[in-house]
Scaffold this active site. Structure first.
Site, PDB file in Angstrom:
ATOM      1  N   GLN A  78      36.427 111.588  29.780  1.00 55.70           N
ATOM      2  CA  GLN A  78      35.411 111.631  30.830  1.00 55.70           C
ATOM      3  C   GLN A  78      35.941 112.382  32.049  1.00 55.70           C
ATOM      4  O   GLN A  78      36.532 111.797  32.951  1.00 55.70           O
ATOM      5  CB  GLN A  78      34.979 110.216  31.224  1.00 55.70           C
ATOM      6  CG  GLN A  78      33.789 110.245  32.145  1.00 55.70           C
ATOM      7  CD  GLN A  78      33.204 108.880  32.398  1.00 55.70           C
ATOM      8  OE1 GLN A  78      33.574 107.891  31.794  1.00 55.70           O
ATOM      9  NE2 GLN A  78      32.273 108.829  33.322  1.00 55.70           N
ATOM     10  N   PHE A  79      35.684 113.685  32.074  1.00 49.46           N
ATOM     11  CA  PHE A  79      36.179 114.513  33.175  1.00 49.46           C
ATOM     12  C   PHE A  79      35.559 114.119  34.509  1.00 49.46           C
ATOM     13  O   PHE A  79      36.124 114.385  35.567  1.00 49.46           O
ATOM     14  CB  PHE A  79      35.953 116.000  32.889  1.00 49.46           C
ATOM     15  CG  PHE A  79      34.548 116.479  33.122  1.00 49.46           C
ATOM     16  CD1 PHE A  79      34.195 117.048  34.335  1.00 49.46           C
ATOM     17  CD2 PHE A  79      33.575 116.354  32.137  1.00 49.46           C
ATOM     18  CE1 PHE A  79      32.899 117.487  34.564  1.00 49.46           C
ATOM     19  CE2 PHE A  79      32.286 116.794  32.346  1.00 49.46           C
ATOM     20  CZ  PHE A  79      31.946 117.358  33.565  1.00 49.46           C
ATOM     21  N   THR A  80      34.404 113.450  34.482  1.00 48.78           N
ATOM     22  CA  THR A  80      33.732 113.103  35.738  1.00 48.78           C
ATOM     23  C   THR A  80      34.516 112.089  36.568  1.00 48.78           C
ATOM     24  O   THR A  80      34.176 111.862  37.730  1.00 48.78           O
ATOM     25  CB  THR A  80      32.301 112.581  35.494  1.00 48.78           C
ATOM     26  OG1 THR A  80      32.358 111.410  34.685  1.00 48.78           O
ATOM     27  CG2 THR A  80      31.446 113.649  34.823  1.00 48.78           C
TER      28      THR A  80
END
Length: 149
Positions: A78-80
């Site tokens: 999850q890059f967010t």
């Protein structure tokens, strides 16, 4: 490297209407890889998560690890987690690692969990995923390999 760790009764991840990962009791780990992260960060977080004492013992105290309860891990990239919301209304993601680097380190993290003896399921890197989580507690922790929080 950052992780949101949630103790769950069960969790699953679906991609294109197909369940690609599923666990019962255990942990769902949302993992973000940042600029400058390396294999040492992946090892640190995998080892830390493997040994966190966040499951109830016989007295109801958070005293047992995922290994002690023989639980499973569902690891989701999850890059967010590197979204910067300090300016404006649209998060910036310049703190996130490039996709090739992030994939390599995410896979290193997952492999380290497996080496630590944990049954580990995953999502699909860089795909839109539907994640179902049934929290237990709830127990939710934020971890950062740079010890930023």
């Amino acid at each position: 490297m950052r992780a949101v760790v949630q103790r769950v009764l069960k969790g699953s991840v679906t991609v294109n209407n197909e369940v690609v990962g599923k666990i019962g009791q255990g942990l769902v780990v949302l993992l973000g890889v940042g600029q400058g992260d390396c294999v040492d960060d992946a090892r640190y977080l995998a080892d830390k998560i493997s040994q966190l004492r966040i499951f109830d013992d016989e007295q109801g105290k958070l005293n047992l690890s995922i290994q002690d309860v023989k639980g499973s891990i569902l690891a989701i990239s999850q890059f967010t987690l590197y979204g910067d919301c300090r300016k404006g209304r649209r998060p910036g993601y310049s703190g996130a690692a490039a996709p090739d680097t992030a994939r390599e380190l995410y896979e290193s993290f997952v492999q380290r969990l497996v080496c630590n003896g944990l049954t580990t399921s995953t999502g699909v890197f860089q795909e839109h995923m539907v994640v179902e989580i049934i929290n237990d507690g709830p127990v939710t922790l934020l971890l950062d390999s740079r010890k930023g929080f």
